[in-house]
Design a protein around this motif. Structure first.
Motif, PDB file in Angstrom:
ATOM      1  N   SER A 106     -62.005  -1.902   0.640  1.00  0.00           N
ATOM      2  CA  SER A 106     -62.354  -0.828   1.569  1.00  0.00           C
ATOM      3  C   SER A 106     -63.197   0.221   0.857  1.00  0.00           C
ATOM      4  CB  SER A 106     -61.086  -0.186   2.141  1.00  0.00           C
ATOM      5  OG  SER A 106     -60.244   0.258   1.092  1.00  0.00           O
ATOM      6  N   TYR A 107     -63.696   1.157   1.667  1.00  0.00           N
ATOM      7  CA  TYR A 107     -64.399   2.311   1.114  1.00  0.00           C
ATOM      8  C   TYR A 107     -63.504   3.539   1.225  1.00  0.00           C
ATOM      9  CZ  TYR A 107     -68.894  -0.094   0.803  1.00  0.00           C
ATOM     10  OH  TYR A 107     -69.916  -0.951   0.453  1.00  0.00           O
ATOM     11  N   ALA A 108     -63.581   4.376   0.219  1.00  0.00           N
ATOM     12  CA  ALA A 108     -62.911   5.673   0.252  1.00  0.00           C
ATOM     13  C   ALA A 108     -63.974   6.726   0.531  1.00  0.00           C
ATOM     14  CB  ALA A 108     -62.223   5.955  -1.080  1.00  0.00           C
ATOM     15  N   GLU A 109     -63.833   7.439   1.634  1.00  0.00           N
ATOM     16  CA  GLU A 109     -64.809   8.452   2.039  1.00  0.00           C
ATOM     17  C   GLU A 109     -64.172   9.837   1.927  1.00  0.00           C
ATOM     18  OE1 GLU A 109     -66.113   7.402   5.938  1.00  0.00           O
ATOM     19  OE2 GLU A 109     -67.299   5.687   5.244  1.00  0.00           O
ATOM     20  N   PHE A 110     -64.902  10.767   1.292  1.00  0.00           N
ATOM     21  CA  PHE A 110     -64.353  12.109   1.071  1.00  0.00           C
ATOM     22  C   PHE A 110     -65.468  13.091   0.733  1.00  0.00           C
ATOM     23  CE2 PHE A 110     -64.330   9.629  -2.795  1.00  0.00           C
ATOM     24  CZ  PHE A 110     -64.837  10.477  -3.765  1.00  0.00           C
ATOM     25  N   GLU A 111     -65.119  14.367   0.726  1.00  0.00           N
ATOM     26  CA  GLU A 111     -66.022  15.438   0.315  1.00  0.00           C
ATOM     27  C   GLU A 111     -65.611  15.925  -1.067  1.00  0.00           C
ATOM     28  OE1 GLU A 111     -68.655  16.819   2.071  1.00  0.00           O
ATOM     29  OE2 GLU A 111     -68.402  15.267   3.614  1.00  0.00           O
ATOM     30  N   LEU A 112     -66.595  16.131  -1.935  1.00  0.00           N
ATOM     31  CA  LEU A 112     -66.319  16.625  -3.282  1.00  0.00           C
ATOM     32  C   LEU A 112     -67.417  17.590  -3.698  1.00  0.00           C
ATOM     33  CD1 LEU A 112     -64.635  16.509  -5.898  1.00  0.00           C
ATOM     34  CD2 LEU A 112     -66.102  14.633  -6.657  1.00  0.00           C
ATOM     35  N   ARG A 151     -66.054   4.977 -16.064  1.00  0.00           N
ATOM     36  CA  ARG A 151     -64.628   5.265 -16.244  1.00  0.00           C
ATOM     37  C   ARG A 151     -63.824   4.661 -15.099  1.00  0.00           C
ATOM     38  NH1 ARG A 151     -64.563  11.560 -16.688  1.00  0.00           N
ATOM     39  NH2 ARG A 151     -66.412  11.383 -15.351  1.00  0.00           N
ATOM     40  N   TYR A 152     -62.505   4.642 -15.265  1.00  0.00           N
ATOM     41  CA  TYR A 152     -61.619   4.015 -14.293  1.00  0.00           C
ATOM     42  C   TYR A 152     -60.585   5.023 -13.778  1.00  0.00           C
ATOM     43  CZ  TYR A 152     -63.128  -0.387 -16.597  1.00  0.00           C
ATOM     44  OH  TYR A 152     -63.848  -1.423 -17.126  1.00  0.00           O
ATOM     45  N   ILE A 153     -60.102   4.751 -12.558  1.00  0.00           N
ATOM     46  CA  ILE A 153     -58.936   5.437 -12.020  1.00  0.00           C
ATOM     47  C   ILE A 153     -58.067   4.390 -11.336  1.00  0.00           C
ATOM     48  CG2 ILE A 153     -58.051   7.292 -10.563  1.00  0.00           C
ATOM     49  CD1 ILE A 153     -60.795   8.553 -10.558  1.00  0.00           C
ATOM     50  N   ASN A 154     -56.769   4.398 -11.616  1.00  0.00           N
ATOM     51  CA  ASN A 154     -55.827   3.523 -10.934  1.00  0.00           C
ATOM     52  C   ASN A 154     -55.274   4.263  -9.722  1.00  0.00           C
ATOM     53  OD1 ASN A 154     -55.965   1.459 -12.966  1.00  0.00           O
ATOM     54  ND2 ASN A 154     -54.809   2.871 -14.263  1.00  0.00           N
ATOM     55  N   LEU A 155     -55.348   3.641  -8.564  1.00  0.00           N
ATOM     56  CA  LEU A 155     -54.961   4.303  -7.318  1.00  0.00           C
ATOM     57  C   LEU A 155     -53.863   3.530  -6.613  1.00  0.00           C
ATOM     58  CD1 LEU A 155     -58.552   5.039  -5.935  1.00  0.00           C
ATOM     59  CD2 LEU A 155     -57.072   6.590  -7.225  1.00  0.00           C
ATOM     60  N   ARG A 156     -53.068   4.283  -5.844  1.00  0.00           N
ATOM     61  CA  ARG A 156     -52.055   3.656  -4.993  1.00  0.00           C
ATOM     62  C   ARG A 156     -52.155   4.273  -3.609  1.00  0.00           C
ATOM     63  NH1 ARG A 156     -47.798   0.399  -5.234  1.00  0.00           N
ATOM     64  NH2 ARG A 156     -46.036   0.716  -3.812  1.00  0.00           N
ATOM     65  N   ASN A 161     -53.975   5.273   6.382  1.00  0.00           N
ATOM     66  CA  ASN A 161     -55.423   5.091   6.276  1.00  0.00           C
ATOM     67  C   ASN A 161     -56.028   6.066   5.281  1.00  0.00           C
ATOM     68  OD1 ASN A 161     -55.764   3.059   8.482  1.00  0.00           O
ATOM     69  ND2 ASN A 161     -55.012   4.742   9.752  1.00  0.00           N
ATOM     70  N   SER A 162     -55.250   6.434   4.279  1.00  0.00           N
ATOM     71  CA  SER A 162     -55.743   7.426   3.331  1.00  0.00           C
ATOM     72  C   SER A 162     -55.221   7.138   1.931  1.00  0.00           C
ATOM     73  CB  SER A 162     -55.330   8.835   3.770  1.00  0.00           C
ATOM     74  OG  SER A 162     -53.924   8.935   3.842  1.00  0.00           O
ATOM     75  N   ILE A 163     -55.888   7.758   0.971  1.00  0.00           N
ATOM     76  CA  ILE A 163     -55.523   7.561  -0.427  1.00  0.00           C
ATOM     77  C   ILE A 163     -55.927   8.802  -1.208  1.00  0.00           C
ATOM     78  CG2 ILE A 163     -57.721   6.492  -1.135  1.00  0.00           C
ATOM     79  CD1 ILE A 163     -55.991   4.459  -2.740  1.00  0.00           C
ATOM     80  N   THR A 164     -55.139   9.181  -2.200  1.00  0.00           N
ATOM     81  CA  THR A 164     -55.452  10.329  -3.049  1.00  0.00           C
ATOM     82  C   THR A 164     -56.210   9.859  -4.287  1.00  0.00           C
ATOM     83  OG1 THR A 164     -53.470  11.511  -2.302  1.00  0.00           O
ATOM     84  CG2 THR A 164     -54.480  12.256  -4.339  1.00  0.00           C
ATOM     85  N   ILE A 165     -57.324  10.520  -4.566  1.00  0.00           N
ATOM     86  CA  ILE A 165     -58.124  10.216  -5.752  1.00  0.00           C
ATOM     87  C   ILE A 165     -58.178  11.471  -6.620  1.00  0.00           C
ATOM     88  CG2 ILE A 165     -60.373   9.499  -6.638  1.00  0.00           C
ATOM     89  CD1 ILE A 165     -60.903   8.143  -3.956  1.00  0.00           C
ATOM     90  N   ASP A 166     -57.718  11.359  -7.845  1.00  0.00           N
ATOM     91  CA  ASP A 166     -57.739  12.495  -8.764  1.00  0.00           C
ATOM     92  C   ASP A 166     -58.623  12.144  -9.958  1.00  0.00           C
ATOM     93  OD1 ASP A 166     -57.337  14.680 -10.342  1.00  0.00           O
ATOM     94  OD2 ASP A 166     -55.163  14.718 -10.105  1.00  0.00           O
TER      95      ASP A 166
END
Length: 215
Positions: A106-112, A151-156, A161-166
């Motif tokens: 999937s794609y993760a869509e967000f504002e940053l 670089r990498y980020i491990n996500l859960r 329909n959402s996911i937190t990306i830090d």
């Protein structure tokens, strides 16, 4: 040549974060800073002492510390997951020229920082938990302040329909420490033109941009 499949450190990381990492907006700034610092300390101990660390014995003897950008809560975002209609396996090129298969999920869509961003989320064939995701990305700091291979980020997944990306938790692949490891490069969808001033910096550069001495 050794291959970094990110499972040794990745699975452990997502399990720990799933237990101790709360969602955006539900924790105090102090608690958030402590959480990130604890994860960075865990990462340091793994790299410095663990038998599965990518560092050679000589590197471990001379190891100082991991270098990071200052923690910035604005780099922790809530993303909307947009599943791909036709999920398929894709071969990511590795740093040694080989290929490794991942599922395009999937794609993760967000504002940053005022920018609209869409990143491709991947799943490893070797991870049986379908709520875990692998995010490999490169940005305008790659090859400068940060490792050139991305670089990498491990996500859960933590919502329907959402996911937190830090991005404060972005870390270097094994090959940033030891060229004997082969690591997947970010897919073209995840090469950002903007800088991500968060997460781990290049292992061999200090905060002034100079190559650190390891002897």
């Amino acid at each position: 040549m050794k291959t970094n499949t990110i499972l040794i450190i990745g699975v452990l990381s997502v399990i720990l974060l799933a237990i101790g990492y709360t969602l955006v907006g539900t924790e105090s700034p102090e608690t958030y800073l402590e959480t990130v610092e604890k994860e960075r300390e865990r990462q340091y101990k793994f790299i410095r002492f663990n038998i599965e660390s990518p560092l050679t014995d000589e590197q471990k003897r001379n190891f100082g510390k991991l270098i990071y950008f200052p923690i910035d809560p604005d780099y922790k975002v809530r993303a909307r997951m947009v599943p791909l209609e036709n999920k398929k396996m894709v071969e990511l090129p590795m740093t040694d020229g080989s290929m490794e298969k991942y599922l395009q999920h999937s794609y993760a869509e967000f504002e940053l920082k005022g920018e609209s961003i869409k990143l491709l989320l991947l799943q490893s064939q070797k991870d049986p938990d379908r709520r875990n995701f692998f995010l490999a990305f490169a940005d305008a700091t790659s090859g400068e302040e940060t490792y050139g291979g991305g670089r990498y980020i491990n996500l859960r997944q933590d919502g329907k329909n959402s996911i937190t990306i830090d991005f404060n938790l972005a870390y270097n692949p094994y090959c940033a420490y030891n060229p004997d490891y082969a690591c997947p490069l970010p897919p073209r969808e995840n090469v950002l033109e903007i800088p991500i001033f968060a997460g781990e910096k290049d292992y061999k550069k200090d905060e002034g941009g100079r190559i650190r001495e390891e002897g």
